[in-house]
Write an enzyme that holds these catalytic residues in place. Structure first.
Site: not given
Length: 279
Positions: A73, A102
């Site tokens: 993330d 991501e």
């Protein structure tokens, strides 16, 4: 998420208290610490600190020993050099370990000796626009081929998905029929498909509890058939994406193909609520 820590993380509390060996663990401007957006409870690590880098590498390697891969993330908030070193260390122990990033906006630089698999947020967003009627379904043919235009090499893998935890459910925004078409798209386009928990059960709410009993049985069976079809036909997993000649009177319909040396499959999808004819 190794771009930042929690506000209550012990090293941050020590850094905030002025303990010398921890002061440079975070980016400070006087009494203010750096954070992104409105995440004032998530102070950013200072990657200029060798102590920070070694600490985070130890965290990465500890978990790499017990899991099959990482979904990273806020990967865009961590320097390229760290990811390259982390990959080298991890792959030396387990070459099959999966690294998924991501990165928003998407950036092909994160593929070079860093990540194996990349969230295709472009397709995700455009599937929403197609499903809600803001874009014609034919746009899917273009967006399916954008990774090459973005600079990704042909062998770079893209994670294709309809739902995630940051947005409301597709069925809530676009409807049930468009959801079935979108799910078929991610299971038949090149790349790695992801089914977000509850998507196949018609769960309401992106953070809602999983509906293990009840739920939409037909939708569940439909997703199972899609997975079985993908598993049955290798061309849907490894074949080249090809454009096909097609015609329809509905802007909610799109068609495309997948082919390899042995097989060819044509996929026709209807994102509308009414039947349509495609030739």
């Amino acid at each position: 998420v190794i771009n930042h820590s929690g506000y209550n993380h012990v090293p941050f509390q020590l850094s905030a208290a002025g303990v010398e060996e921890y002061r440079d663990w975070y980016n400070w401007d006087g009494e203010d610490y750096e954070f992104y957006f409105d995440w004032d409870h998530l102070p950013n690590f200072n990657y200029e600190s060798l102590a920070v880098r070694e600490f985070l590498h130890s965290v990465v390697l500890e978990w790499a020993a017990v899991v099959d891969g990482f979904r990273c993330d806020v990967a865009w908030g961590t320097p390229h050099g760290f990811w390259k070193e982390a990959r080298e260390r991890i792959k030396a122990e387990n070459p099959e370990f999966l690294m998924l990033d991501e990165v928003i906006p998407r950036d092909a630089q994160y593929h070079e000796l860093e990540f194996d698999l990349h969230h295709d947020t472009r397709l995700f967003n455009d599937l929403r626009r197609i499903g809600s009627g803001r874009l014609p379904a034919s746009h899917l043919v273009d967006v399916a081929q954008t990774p090459a235009a973005e600079g990704f090499p042909r062998h770079a893998l893209q994670l294709r998905f309809v739902e995630n935890h940051d947005f409301e459910r597709y069925v809530e925004e676009c409807g049930r029929a468009p959801l079935k078409a979108a799910a078929a798209a991610v299971l038949t386009l090149p790349g790695i498909p992801m089914i977000y928990y509850g998507q196949e059960r018609g769960v309401d709410g992106s953070w809602a509890e999983m509906t293990w009993s009840g739920g939409d049985r037909d939708l569940t069976d439909y997703h199972r058939r899609l997975v079985e079809t993908r598993n049955e036909h290798e061309v849907l997993r490894r074949g080249e994406f090809v454009e096909v000649d097609w015609d329809t009177d509905s802007d909610r319909v799109v068609a495309y193909g997948r082919e390899d040396d042995d097989d060819r499959v044509v996929v026709a999808l209807n994102f509308g609520n009414e039947p349509a004819t495609v030739r």
